[in-house]
Design a protein around this motif. Structure first.
Motif, mmCIF file in Angstrom:
data_model
loop_
_atom_site.group_PDB
_atom_site.id
_atom_site.type_symbol
_atom_site.label_atom_id
_atom_site.label_comp_id
_atom_site.label_asym_id
_atom_site.label_seq_id
_atom_site.Cartn_x
_atom_site.Cartn_y
_atom_site.Cartn_z
ATOM 1 N N ASP A 377 -3.640 -45.847 6.379
ATOM 2 C CA ASP A 377 -2.372 -46.258 6.980
ATOM 3 C C ASP A 377 -1.422 -45.083 7.254
ATOM 4 N N MET A 378 -1.813 -43.874 6.881
ATOM 5 C CA MET A 378 -0.971 -42.700 7.116
ATOM 6 C C MET A 378 -1.370 -42.052 8.445
ATOM 7 N N HIS A 379 -0.994 -42.715 9.546
ATOM 8 C CA HIS A 379 -1.414 -42.272 10.869
ATOM 9 C C HIS A 379 -0.841 -40.907 11.225
ATOM 10 N N LEU A 380 0.401 -40.652 10.830
ATOM 11 C CA LEU A 380 1.023 -39.373 11.160
ATOM 12 C C LEU A 380 0.280 -38.213 10.512
ATOM 13 N N MET A 381 -0.138 -38.389 9.259
ATOM 14 C CA MET A 381 -0.867 -37.331 8.568
ATOM 15 C C MET A 381 -2.213 -37.072 9.238
ATOM 16 N N PHE A 382 -2.886 -38.146 9.715
ATOM 17 C CA PHE A 382 -4.121 -37.996 10.467
ATOM 18 C C PHE A 382 -3.899 -37.060 11.658
ATOM 19 N N GLN A 383 -2.840 -37.328 12.401
ATOM 20 C CA GLN A 383 -2.578 -36.547 13.607
ATOM 21 C C GLN A 383 -2.203 -35.101 13.292
ATOM 22 N N VAL A 384 -1.408 -34.902 12.234
ATOM 23 C CA VAL A 384 -0.993 -33.547 11.862
ATOM 24 C C VAL A 384 -2.194 -32.697 11.467
ATOM 25 N N LEU A 385 -3.059 -33.250 10.614
ATOM 26 C CA LEU A 385 -4.241 -32.495 10.178
ATOM 27 C C LEU A 385 -5.202 -32.260 11.339
ATOM 28 N N GLY A 386 -5.320 -33.262 12.211
ATOM 29 C CA GLY A 386 -6.166 -33.079 13.390
ATOM 30 C C GLY A 386 -5.658 -31.969 14.287
ATOM 31 N N LEU A 387 -4.335 -31.888 14.440
ATOM 32 C CA LEU A 387 -3.744 -30.826 15.256
ATOM 33 C C LEU A 387 -3.921 -29.459 14.606
ATOM 34 N N LEU A 388 -3.831 -29.404 13.276
ATOM 35 C CA LEU A 388 -4.068 -28.140 12.573
ATOM 36 C C LEU A 388 -5.513 -27.680 12.763
ATOM 37 N N GLY A 389 -6.439 -28.641 12.707
ATOM 38 C CA GLY A 389 -7.836 -28.300 12.975
ATOM 39 C C GLY A 389 -8.024 -27.776 14.383
ATOM 40 N N ARG A 390 -7.276 -28.369 15.313
ATOM 41 C CA ARG A 390 -7.357 -27.929 16.707
ATOM 42 C C ARG A 390 -6.883 -26.481 16.851
ATOM 43 N N ILE A 391 -5.898 -26.086 16.059
ATOM 44 C CA ILE A 391 -5.407 -24.709 16.101
ATOM 45 C C ILE A 391 -6.539 -23.731 15.803
ATOM 46 N N GLY A 392 -7.307 -24.006 14.753
ATOM 47 C CA GLY A 392 -8.394 -23.116 14.374
ATOM 48 C C GLY A 392 -9.490 -23.046 15.411
ATOM 49 N N VAL A 393 -9.919 -24.198 15.918
ATOM 50 C CA VAL A 393 -11.038 -24.198 16.858
ATOM 51 C C VAL A 393 -10.610 -23.657 18.220
ATOM 52 N N SER A 394 -9.337 -23.811 18.595
ATOM 53 C CA SER A 394 -8.862 -23.237 19.861
ATOM 54 C C SER A 394 -8.922 -21.712 19.814
ATOM 55 N N ALA A 395 -8.513 -21.152 18.674
ATOM 56 C CA ALA A 395 -8.599 -19.700 18.522
ATOM 57 C C ALA A 395 -10.047 -19.226 18.588
ATOM 58 N N ALA A 396 -10.935 -19.939 17.911
ATOM 59 C CA ALA A 396 -12.352 -19.553 17.898
ATOM 60 C C ALA A 396 -12.987 -19.684 19.275
ATOM 61 N N TYR A 397 -12.648 -20.760 19.978
ATOM 62 C CA TYR A 397 -13.269 -21.018 21.278
ATOM 63 C C TYR A 397 -12.898 -19.941 22.290
ATOM 64 N N SER A 398 -11.617 -19.586 22.347
ATOM 65 C CA SER A 398 -11.194 -18.538 23.283
ATOM 66 C C SER A 398 -11.745 -17.180 22.869
ATOM 67 N N PHE A 399 -11.825 -16.940 21.563
ATOM 68 C CA PHE A 399 -12.309 -15.662 21.054
ATOM 69 C C PHE A 399 -13.780 -15.434 21.406
ATOM 70 N N MET A 400 -14.574 -16.517 21.431
ATOM 71 C CA MET A 400 -15.993 -16.386 21.753
ATOM 72 C C MET A 400 -16.212 -15.739 23.114
ATOM 73 N N PHE A 401 -15.316 -16.044 24.069
ATOM 74 C CA PHE A 401 -15.516 -15.545 25.421
ATOM 75 C C PHE A 401 -15.146 -14.076 25.569
ATOM 76 N N LEU A 402 -14.531 -13.510 24.552
ATOM 77 C CA LEU A 402 -14.372 -12.052 24.477
ATOM 78 C C LEU A 402 -15.533 -11.441 23.704
ATOM 79 N N PHE A 403 -15.892 -12.061 22.602
ATOM 80 C CA PHE A 403 -16.849 -11.509 21.651
ATOM 81 C C PHE A 403 -18.282 -11.518 22.192
ATOM 82 N N PHE A 404 -18.733 -12.652 22.704
ATOM 83 C CA PHE A 404 -20.141 -12.782 23.075
ATOM 84 C C PHE A 404 -20.552 -11.908 24.263
ATOM 85 N N PRO A 405 -19.712 -11.749 25.309
ATOM 86 C CA PRO A 405 -20.117 -10.798 26.364
ATOM 87 C C PRO A 405 -20.267 -9.374 25.859
#
Length: 494
Positions: A377-405
């Protein structure tokens, strides 16, 4: 062959030529930003319930209450209704037993005028067709990742880039005319082929024309930022264009507007040199020098990831499972991506490449797994943690396109990045079905994405550090990179 970076150092890092390349190729990433997640709106499932017909059908009409005024007497859920009594009357009389929605469904038009779900009744027993059609886009991306690498390494970066720049929007326009779900799926797959091919080829084309410093800026402030801006524009388009067909038509326009850049974006001079086309490579560099207003030396050249992509796209596609306004949720995710692209650009050279990838994916995994401890029932906490997870994967996803080439030499760079992207597409193909599990339990998608994030973080530590390294040109230079890391210099092979 002399070292390319040394031979072209007279151009500088951020002249008019380099800035033009960063801007134009960054703009080309904008359509990729919304093409990969437009399905969030095109394939969304509106609120719906069974139709109930009355004896007024004799005159060709039917009785149906306004959607938001309907009551529970229609049926216990959206996939069944109480049986209509044999002696139909107006209003309709219903029995206590239930039956399937034999007369079809009535869909709310509050959010959309139409989606493919309401167009072809992709609900209840046919609900599986929605994630399947999304997966087919990523199946196309899988083939595109593999094929585009071979084609651009053989025929050049520029022809493949511009062909796919046209192919993707044309495919979207044809898809908008789909008369069946099968036709929609077929062109969704083709659109995936074109989108990923264009995205990867533009990444390599820019990286091979820029110096080390400019390449970092291009990856984050050009290519990735363009992708993020495209993602941010999607909810704006979708808010004003509520029908899926016209939304696809609108999505095709920006890509077609970039076709005239053919006369401004040259072929990769690194690729031309590897193919022995020295005169053409020199012409590209001399034209760049003219644009930068610098003198040209008399003689230029002598003759001689699977888990990160799944989590990134999975969290984006999970927008429809979050509480709140779908347009606002989509925009917030896009805004997070843009902020993280800029933040990663500022931090990327301050730590070894594997550490950056490990830290961002581990942070994402931990945030997503913590969701398991949050009450339903804590919908706001679901969204906050999901957004925090998005922060990490967004950094990793963009970084891959520098690193792998940086890990692959010029002769096989596009193919190498393509093969890596092919593995990533296997994860994105599965992501719509992982999202579909959210219908049964909100925790399951986060559990799966969090687990894969941590696994990806662990394996990233096995990669070599390419920070401050020049791009490789030959396969024979790979052992030196693996053994010496930051001390690598192609001069050792001259």
């Amino acid at each position: 062959m002399s070292d390319f970076d040394e031979a072209t150092s007279f151009l500088g890092d951020y002249g008019a030529f380099q800035n033009l390349i960063i801007v134009l190729l960054g703009l080309s990433a904008i359509p990729c930003g919304y093409m990969s997640v437009i399905v969030v709106f095109v394939s969304d499932t509106p609120e719906h319930h069974c139709k109930v017909w009355s004896n007024s059908t004799i005159s060709g009409a039917h009785v149906e209450p306004p959607f938001h005024e309907r009551s529970s007497w229609i049926g216990p859920d959206s996939c069944s209704r109480y049986k209509v009594r044999a002696n139909w009357t107006v209003p309709v009389e219903l029995a206590n037993s239930t039956e399937e929605c034999v007369d079809g469904w009535f869909y709310s038009t509050e959010r959309y005028t139409a989606t493919i779900v309401s167009e072809w009744d992709l609900v209840c027993d046919n609900a599986w067709k929605v994630p399947f059609s999304t997966s087919l886009f990523f199946v196309g991306a899988l083939f595109g990742s593999f094929i585009s690498g071979h084609l651009s390494d053989r025929f050049g970066r520029k022809p493949v880039f511009f062909f796919t720049l046209v192919f993707t929007p044309v495919t979207a326009l044809i898809q908008a005319t789909s008369f069946s779900w099968v036709m929609f799926c077929f062109f969704n797959c083709l659109k995936g082929v074109g989108m990923i091919s264009n995205y990867l080829t533009s990444l390599i084309l820019g990286a091979e024309m820029l110096s080390d410093s400019a390449r970092v800026s291009y990856t984050f402030l050009g290519h990735s930022l363009g992708y993020g801006l495209g993602y941010a524009l999607l909810p704006l388009f979708a808010y004003f264009i509520r029908g899926w067909r016209m939304l696809l038509v609108a999505s095709a326009i920006p890509g077609l507007l970039l076709v005239p850049t053919w006369w401004l974006i040259p072929e990769s001079p690194r690729w031309l040199l590897q193919k022995g086309r020295v005169d053409e490579a020199e012409l590209v560099i001399r034209n760049a020098a003219k644009r930068n207003r610098v003198a040209v030396p008399e003689v230029l050249f002598k003759a001689g990831e699977m888990s990160v992509a799944m989590v990134f796209h999975g969290l984006a596609l999970n927008t429809s499972n979050l509480n709140g306004n779908i347009y606002l949720n989509c925009f917030i995710y896009a805004a997070i991506d843009i902020v993280m692209y800029i933040a990663t650009w500022l931090l990327v050279n301050r730590a070894p490449r594997p550490i950056v990838l490990f830290s961002s994916m581990m942070f994402c995994g931990i945030m997503l797994l913590i969701i398991m401890l949050v009450p339903d029932d804590m919908h706001l906490m679901f969204q906050v943690l999901g957004l925090l997870g998005r922060i990490g994967v967004s950094a990793a996803y963009s970084f891959m396109f520098l690193f792998f080439p940086e890990l692959f030499p010029t002769v096989v760079r596009t193919m190498g990045v393509g093969v890596n992207s092919t593995g990533a597409r296997l994860g994105t193909i599965l992501s719509p079905y992982v999202i579909y599990l959210g219908v049964f339990s909100k925790i399951l998608p986060y559990l799966i994405f969090g687990t894969f994030s941590i696994i990806a973080a662990v394996f990233s530590m096995l990669l070599p550090d390419t920070r401050n390294c020049q791009l490789l040109d030959l396969i024979s230079q790979l052992p030196l990179l693996l053994s010496k890391g930051n001390s690598y210099s192609p001069d050792a092979y001259d």
